[in-house]
Design a protein around this motif. Structure first.
Motif, mmCIF file in Angstrom:
data_model
loop_
_atom_site.group_PDB
_atom_site.id
_atom_site.type_symbol
_atom_site.label_atom_id
_atom_site.label_comp_id
_atom_site.label_asym_id
_atom_site.label_seq_id
_atom_site.Cartn_x
_atom_site.Cartn_y
_atom_site.Cartn_z
ATOM 1 N N SER A 1 38.355 41.116 31.940
ATOM 2 C CA SER A 1 39.830 41.291 31.908
ATOM 3 C C SER A 1 40.350 41.395 33.289
ATOM 4 C CB SER A 1 40.081 42.629 31.288
ATOM 5 O OG SER A 1 39.798 43.858 31.930
ATOM 6 N N ALA A 2 41.704 41.742 33.320
ATOM 7 C CA ALA A 2 42.688 41.503 34.798
ATOM 8 C C ALA A 2 42.122 42.998 35.342
ATOM 9 C CB ALA A 2 43.918 41.649 34.292
ATOM 10 N N TYR A 3 41.523 43.852 34.680
ATOM 11 C CA TYR A 3 41.521 45.189 35.194
ATOM 12 C C TYR A 3 39.698 45.289 35.632
ATOM 13 C CZ TYR A 3 44.943 45.747 31.703
ATOM 14 O OH TYR A 3 46.011 45.859 30.999
ATOM 15 N N PHE A 4 38.955 44.596 35.067
ATOM 16 C CA PHE A 4 37.305 44.708 35.390
ATOM 17 C C PHE A 4 36.814 43.793 34.827
ATOM 18 C CE2 PHE A 4 33.112 46.236 34.393
ATOM 19 C CZ PHE A 4 32.782 47.033 35.544
ATOM 20 N N ALA B 1 36.807 44.487 27.698
ATOM 21 C CA ALA B 1 36.435 44.574 29.034
ATOM 22 C C ALA B 1 37.497 45.299 29.816
ATOM 23 C CB ALA B 1 36.252 43.244 29.572
ATOM 24 N N PRO C 1 38.819 40.288 39.496
ATOM 25 C CA PRO C 1 38.084 41.279 38.695
ATOM 26 C C PRO C 1 36.875 41.099 38.625
ATOM 27 C CG PRO C 1 40.354 40.286 37.658
ATOM 28 C CD PRO C 1 39.892 39.547 38.833
ATOM 29 N N THR D 1 34.462 43.489 40.431
ATOM 30 C CA THR D 1 34.593 44.842 40.453
ATOM 31 C C THR D 1 33.317 45.565 40.370
ATOM 32 O OG1 THR D 1 35.588 44.762 38.307
ATOM 33 C CG2 THR D 1 37.193 45.149 40.066
#
Lengths: 127, 414
Positions: free
Chosen positions: A24-27, B262, B291, B294
């Motif tokens: 996603s945009a986060y992870f 996610a 992302p 990460t």
């Protein structure tokens, strides 16, 4: 011809599936990371994904038609796993990273591998 | 034969994933054509309320379907927008104002009431269950259906929907259905739902048109966003700073990660100034630029993105002085230049830094991020901290596992 033979190897199929970048945009990260964690919560996409991995690993112990059939079933389950993963997310947010080049290249690699496996299966006479 | 099969396979791979969005004119001209048509059709007040700069177009050529979704100023696009059904050149066939208030988080279907309001004040009420109109035992679709309103000939009737929907917004399929329900000549139907399984008029399938693409989180120029607030020592001006949390799994604050989406959840900041010059509001959040990196746990280039309309389950608002607000603006810019690290500086850290700079205090419990740290600031931790404030009776804190949506952003100022 040699290249196609190497590309169609079960290990290459496993590799392209496991390193497929999603997120996603986060992870985000390789698909295998998500499969590893999601199977602990018995999420459907992870179950399909692990079934695909097990079948493809089994293909390593067969040759000829047996190998092709197992690889083909494996690739079908891999695609099913990905589709369930994509559509189970709110607004498909888990494929946000496919807007970027490197994750998109991993998707292209997997699509290429899937095509090679299907070709191999048909060449062996299909079902 | 084999070659034909491979050609077909290649063609399928190439074209199956393509989202068709073609209009016969350029996107700019398309939006301008719709804008011109709406200028003639809507009242000046309604027209002025539309924010064309954030309009979103989508279309499927094979269905000759072109939809333009135009948000309303200062309201999230997820809940308040105008939707127009057009041809490829931007000629409008129909359009409605849509305002949605969700009353539950039931996934992927409407269950609740749909109210259509005409500009003359008449209305239709439809009871929806799982996306279908309920047929009442008396045979009437709805008691209010009997009082069928006349839809104003030259005006486009606004729609107020009170319904439940599980998504972060409303899908293209659903807002197409909103048009379809109202019908081009006022209203139609999308099918009947018969709870008893018999005796009704049967069921017509709900049309599925398209799906939402992943949200866009492009980097913004934070300085330009903060510039919109102007002077921060303005006489009579009031300032508030809000920290808001979107937990990973809706309705379950105990989960630290959502493996289907996610998503580890999200924490973001809303900055708000009210002065004689008007209201200015900006909603910003901190994101990794790439992302997919990460997962390695190291530092990743970061960006600040506009979080207008983002969902949240908890928020805490504080009133601050002009000086405190100025500190928050500076912090929003300064920390926006930091690298993102899932364990040591993530979206929760950024939001907390800005919130603290403004003078806010929040004692956030730290949670281990699996495989990365023994204790980090996380959206779940911020949620727990705000929930603690709610339990202690703080009226400025709100925590509810059911999602809500934050307001709009003003955007950038040059």
């Amino acid at each position: 011809m040699m290249l196609l033979k190497i590309s169609g190897h079960p290990l290459m199929q496993l590799f392209s599936f496991c390193i497929l970048l999603v997120g996603s945009a986060y992870f985000g990260g390789p698909y295998i990371f998500f499969l590893y964690h999601a199977v602990q919560e018995l999420l459907a996409y992870a179950i399909f994904g692990w079934m695909a991995i097990v079948l493809t690993v089994c293909a390593l112990f067969f040759t000829g038609r047996g190998e092709a059939v197992l690889q083909f079933i494996g690739v079908v389950l891999m695609v099913v796993s990905l589709l369930v993963f994509i559509f189970s997310a709110e607004h498909m947010m888990n494929i946000y990273v496919w807007r970027q080049l490197i994750p998109l290249l991993t998707l292209a690699l997997f699509a290429f591998m899937a095509g090679i496996v299907v070709r191999k299966f048909i060449k062996m006479g299909g079902l | 034969m084999k070659n034909t099969f491979y050609a077909l396979l290649l063609g399928t791979l190439l074209f199956s994933c393509r989202k068709e969005n073609a209009t016969s004119i350029s996107p700019v001209n398309y939006i301008e054509a719709v804008r011109t048509a709406l200028h003639d059709s809507l009242s000046p007040g309604d027209f002025a309320s539309l924010d064309f700069s954030r309009a979103s177009a989508s279309g499927i050529d094979s269905l000759h379907l072109h939809l333009l979704r135009i948000p309303v100023f200062l309201k999230p696009i997820a809940t308040d927008f105008f939707v127009a059904k057009t041809d490829g050149d931007g000629h409008i066939f129909s359009g409605r104002f849509v305002s949605i208030a969700r009353d539950s988080s039931e996934k992927k279907s409407f269950s609740g009431m749909v109210l259509y309001h005409s500009m003359k004040g008449k209305q239709i009420a439809l009871r929806l269950m799982k996306g279908h109109i309920v047929k009442s035992p008396s045979g009437a679709v709805s008691s209010l259906m009997a009082d069928e309103p006349e839809i104003d000939g030259g005006e486009l009737p606004p729609v107020v929907v009170t319904a439940s929907y599980g998504g972060g917004g409303i899908s293209y399929a659903d807002w197409y259905n909103l048009l379809d329900m109202a019908g081009d000549d006022g209203y139609g139907y999308i099918g009947y739902y018969s709870p008893s399984g018999g005796g009704g008029n049967g069921s017509a399938p709900t049309m599925q048109v398209d799906f939402e693409a992943p949200e866009s989180k492009d980097a913004i120029d934070v300085a330009k966003y903060m510039k919109c607030f102007g002077a921060t020592q303005e006489a009579g001006a009031t300032y508030t700073v809000t920290i808001a949390v979107d937990i990973p799994v809706d309705n379950d604050p105990s989960k630290i990660f959502n493996w289907a989406d996610a998503s580890p959840g999200h924490t973001f900041i809303e900055l708000y100034k009210n002065s004689s010059a008007g209201l200015v509001q900006q909603v910003v959040g901190f994101y990794p630029n790439q992302p997919w990196k990460t997962v390695a746990g190291g530092n990743v280039n970061a960006k600040v993105a506009d979080d207008a309309g983002h969902e949240y389950q908890a928020k805490f608002t504080i009133s601050v002085s002009g000086a405190g607000f100025a500190n928050a603006l500076r912090a929003a810019q300064a920390y926006g230049n930091f690298d993102y690290n899932v364990a040591t500086f993530n979206c929760a850290d950024y939001a907390l830094k800005v919130f603290t700079a403004a003078g806010g205090q929040l004692n956030v419990p730290q949670f281990p991020v699996p495989e990365y740290s023994d204790g980090s600031n996380t959206p779940q931790g911020v949620y727990d901290a705000i929930q603690g404030l709610v339990l202690s009776g703080n009226k400025n804190a709100m925590a509810n596992a059911q999602k809500q949506w934050i307001g709009d952003s003003h955007g950038a100022c040059d």
